[in-house]
Design a protein around this motif. Structure first.
Motif, PDB file in Angstrom:
ATOM      1  N   ALA A 302       0.810  -1.216   0.000  1.00 22.64           N
ATOM      2  CA  ALA A 302       0.000   0.000   0.000  1.00 22.64           C
ATOM      3  C   ALA A 302       0.844   1.268   0.000  1.00 22.64           C
ATOM      4  N   ALA A 303       2.143   1.138   0.271  1.00 24.40           N
ATOM      5  CA  ALA A 303       3.024   2.316   0.279  1.00 24.40           C
ATOM      6  C   ALA A 303       3.523   2.667  -1.112  1.00 24.40           C
ATOM      7  N   THR A 304       3.062   1.943  -2.120  1.00 18.27           N
ATOM      8  CA  THR A 304       3.521   2.148  -3.487  1.00 18.27           C
ATOM      9  C   THR A 304       2.756   3.279  -4.151  1.00 18.27           C
ATOM     10  N   SER A 305       3.481   4.155  -4.829  1.00 16.72           N
ATOM     11  CA  SER A 305       2.864   5.277  -5.530  1.00 16.72           C
ATOM     12  C   SER A 305       2.050   4.782  -6.724  1.00 16.72           C
ATOM     13  N   LYS A 306       1.061   5.578  -7.131  1.00 19.65           N
ATOM     14  CA  LYS A 306       0.274   5.233  -8.311  1.00 19.65           C
ATOM     15  C   LYS A 306       0.960   5.663  -9.604  1.00 19.65           C
ATOM     16  N   SER A 307       1.896   6.579  -9.508  1.00 24.21           N
ATOM     17  CA  SER A 307       2.588   7.046 -10.708  1.00 24.21           C
ATOM     18  C   SER A 307       3.793   6.148 -10.988  1.00 24.21           C
ATOM     19  N   ALA A 308       4.268   6.187 -12.225  1.00 23.64           N
ATOM     20  CA  ALA A 308       5.401   5.354 -12.618  1.00 23.64           C
ATOM     21  C   ALA A 308       6.621   5.665 -11.756  1.00 23.64           C
ATOM     22  N   ALA A 309       7.407   4.645 -11.486  1.00 24.23           N
ATOM     23  CA  ALA A 309       8.595   4.800 -10.633  1.00 24.23           C
ATOM     24  C   ALA A 309       9.824   4.966 -11.519  1.00 24.23           C
ATOM     25  N   LYS A 310      10.308   6.197 -11.624  1.00 26.03           N
ATOM     26  CA  LYS A 310      11.529   6.447 -12.389  1.00 26.03           C
ATOM     27  C   LYS A 310      12.740   6.182 -11.508  1.00 26.03           C
ATOM     28  N   PHE A 311      13.698   5.500 -12.063  1.00 24.40           N
ATOM     29  CA  PHE A 311      14.888   5.213 -11.269  1.00 24.40           C
ATOM     30  C   PHE A 311      16.131   5.428 -12.112  1.00 24.40           C
ATOM     31  N   ASP A 312      17.191   5.730 -11.425  1.00 24.30           N
ATOM     32  CA  ASP A 312      18.482   5.950 -12.063  1.00 24.30           C
ATOM     33  C   ASP A 312      19.339   4.705 -11.836  1.00 24.30           C
ATOM     34  N   PRO A 313      19.786   4.035 -12.906  1.00 20.06           N
ATOM     35  CA  PRO A 313      20.622   2.840 -12.724  1.00 20.06           C
ATOM     36  C   PRO A 313      21.848   3.087 -11.866  1.00 20.06           C
ATOM     37  N   ASP A 314      22.319   4.343 -11.815  1.00 23.10           N
ATOM     38  CA  ASP A 314      23.477   4.645 -10.983  1.00 23.10           C
ATOM     39  C   ASP A 314      23.197   4.389  -9.508  1.00 23.10           C
ATOM     40  N   GLU A 315      21.896   4.406  -9.150  1.00 19.03           N
ATOM     41  CA  GLU A 315      21.533   4.117  -7.758  1.00 19.03           C
ATOM     42  C   GLU A 315      21.951   2.697  -7.364  1.00 19.03           C
ATOM     43  N   LEU A 316      21.972   1.809  -8.354  1.00 13.29           N
ATOM     44  CA  LEU A 316      22.386   0.439  -8.061  1.00 13.29           C
ATOM     45  C   LEU A 316      23.810   0.403  -7.534  1.00 13.29           C
ATOM     46  N   PHE A 317      24.675   1.241  -8.105  1.00 16.69           N
ATOM     47  CA  PHE A 317      26.075   1.250  -7.672  1.00 16.69           C
ATOM     48  C   PHE A 317      26.213   1.864  -6.278  1.00 16.69           C
ATOM     49  N   VAL A 318      25.348   2.835  -5.971  1.00 22.30           N
ATOM     50  CA  VAL A 318      25.351   3.410  -4.624  1.00 22.30           C
ATOM     51  C   VAL A 318      24.965   2.343  -3.596  1.00 22.30           C
ATOM     52  N   LEU A 319      23.911   1.598  -3.908  1.00 19.06           N
ATOM     53  CA  LEU A 319      23.468   0.535  -2.997  1.00 19.06           C
ATOM     54  C   LEU A 319      24.500  -0.580  -2.931  1.00 19.06           C
ATOM     55  N   ASN A 320      25.098  -0.898  -4.066  1.00 17.21           N
ATOM     56  CA  ASN A 320      26.103  -1.956  -4.104  1.00 17.21           C
ATOM     57  C   ASN A 320      27.290  -1.596  -3.229  1.00 17.21           C
ATOM     58  N   ARG A 321      27.708  -0.340  -3.319  1.00 15.87           N
ATOM     59  CA  ARG A 321      28.834   0.136  -2.519  1.00 15.87           C
ATOM     60  C   ARG A 321      28.511   0.020  -1.026  1.00 15.87           C
ATOM     61  N   ALA A 322      27.291   0.363  -0.662  1.00 17.33           N
ATOM     62  CA  ALA A 322      26.895   0.276   0.741  1.00 17.33           C
ATOM     63  C   ALA A 322      26.940  -1.167   1.236  1.00 17.33           C
ATOM     64  N   LEU A 323      26.505  -2.110   0.386  1.00 14.17           N
ATOM     65  CA  LEU A 323      26.551  -3.517   0.771  1.00 14.17           C
ATOM     66  C   LEU A 323      27.988  -4.005   0.924  1.00 14.17           C
TER      67      LEU A 323
END
Length: 457
Positions: A302-323
């Protein structure tokens, strides 16, 4: 009732991060409700569906941490669909149509010019036996449409007929069946489109919740009508927003854009993919979750927005670095061995370098630096070379304690008068060949006195 969900892609290509979003929504919902997850391949399109893609999808799901309770193939269930077709035909709600694609396209254009919605006008219901015989003698084979229950007595006079459901993601939803064409359930060649096999399987497999992309909202109105025509209670539906690129472009299995396979090959961790796929486009902050249980705690459809979710693939590298920065050695150990990083130094090495890498494979470069020295050897000014000669003369004797770096640099500072960057940068370049990297206090014990002296300019 046991909560039962399903992920039902067509095996016509490699799944991408958008497909993974749907799979993960279902998997996490099942986890949170102690339910079952069915992997179902909607492979009724025999020409385009391939077993190699089915196998690849299962591999990608396992890599992400999704392990289905059952795996089903629609291509092996045609007999069940044929039986349902006979039931619907006998009930008078599945009727044959003989129009060609060109004729249907022309009719849609004519309706548009008249200001009418481009829906099928049910002309097939008005065919005489003679017309049907002529079509058959011409070699035409019918496709079969489901008669939507959007009329009182005359199917040629549809009227507003609302289908309502409480969407797991979007809340109250309504579809007007009068605004839709009767869907084709079976093609001229006897093969099936998506709608009928999906409903039949959901009924027979006990699917309680259908969670999928919001491009299926309109389909849901049709499918609820088909569930009821078959005397079955519809499942609970949930439609999440779709992922698009930052520029708003959609993702496609055919293009291979951001496929799970390509992300894996690029060194992205499964939980980086899962965290972004689930949390982007929701009210939750996007952060790297260490494992599925942690992600499940953050998951709320239910916390999901009704509009399309735009994402930046570069975010994957940010999350990867954190892991990477917080990955315990025990978790990385087997993979490091495969990369040639093992032995007594492996654990302190990992703890030293993990905070400076984006991918686990980046550790190899640091392992080589420790083993072989900087490549190529750095160049120094005459002044820095004289400074380093003096510095290496002051290197403490072994045995070394954990304070060897602090002790060494204190001696250098006192003897040379240098401090700050003027002191540390030449030492870092001499030891690693790079201007930044792991703490030298952590690397020095790994090099040992002999290995450190080998880097003397």
């Amino acid at each position: 009732m046991t909560v039962t969900v399903r992920f039902a892609p067509s095996p016509t290509g490699r799944i991408h991060i958008g497909n993974a979003r749907t799979a993960l929504f279902n998997w996490l919902f099942a986890m949170n409700n102690k339910g079952r997850f069915i992997q179902r391949f909607d492979d009724t399109d025999i020409a385009r569906s391939k077993q190699e893609f089915s196998d690849a999808i299962l591999y990608d799901l396992h890599w992400l941490g999704i392990f289905p309770d059952a795996t089903e193939y629609q291509s092996r269930r045609f007999e069940a669909y044929d039986e349902v077709v006979e039931r619907l035909q006998a009930a008078g709600v599945l009727y044959p149509c003989y129009e060609t694609p060109e004729e249907l396209d022309l009719r849609r254009k004519v309706r548009r010019t008249r200001g009418l919605p481009p829906v099928y006008g049910r002309e097939a219901l008005t065919l005489s036996q003679q017309q049907v015989a002529e079509y058959r003698s011409d070699g035409r084979r019918p496709h079969w449409r489901f008669l939507l229950p959007n009329f009182s007595s005359d199917p040629l006079q549809p009227e507003r007929t609302e289908v309502h459901w409480n969407d797991l993601v979007r809340g109250e939803e309504t579809v007007d069946l009068a605004s839709l064409s009767d869907p084709v359930l079976r093609r001229e060649d006897g093969t099936y489109l998506y709608t009928l096999p999906s409903v039949v399987d959901d009924i027979e497999m006990g699917v309680s919740h259908v969670i999928r992309g919001d491009d299926h909202v309109t389909n849901t109105g049709v499918q609820i009508a088909l569930f009821k025509a078959l005397g079955a209670e519809p499942p609970v539906f949930g439609h999440h927003n779709l992922l698009t690129t930052a520029s708003g472009e959609g993702l496609s299995k055919r293009s291979g854009a951001l496929s799970i396979a390509s992300l894996r090959e690029d060194g992205i961790e499964p939980m980086a993919v899962a965290s972004l796929a689930v949390l982007v486009g929701t009210s939750e902050n996007v952060a790297a979750m260490h494992d599925m249980p942690a992600l499940a705690e953050r998951f709320d459809p239910a916390a999901t927005s009704k509009s399309a979710a735009k994402f930046d693939p570069d975010e994957l590298f940010v999350l990867n670095r954190a892991l990477m920065h917080h990955m315990p050695f025990a978790e990385a150990q087997d993979r490091l061995i495969v990369l040639g990083i093992s032995g007594d130094k492996a654990e302190p090495f990992w703890l030293a370098v993990r905070g400076n890498i984006d991918r686990l494979s980046d550790a190899v470069a640091w392992w080589r630096i420790l083993a072989d020295g900087p490549q190529p050897a750095p160049e120094f000014s005459d002044e820095d070379r004289d400074f380093l000669q003096q510095a290496f003369d002051l290197l403490p004797e072994e045995p070394w304690t954990g304070t060897v770096w602090k002790d060494w640099t204190a001696r250098i500072r006192e003897a040379s008068g240098r401090k700050g960057k003027a002191l540390f940068m030449p030492l870092r370049l001499a030891l690693t060949g790079l201007a930044s990297g792991p703490e030298l206090a952590d690397l020095l014990p790994l090099l040992g006195r002999e290995g450190t002296l080998a880097r003397r300019p």
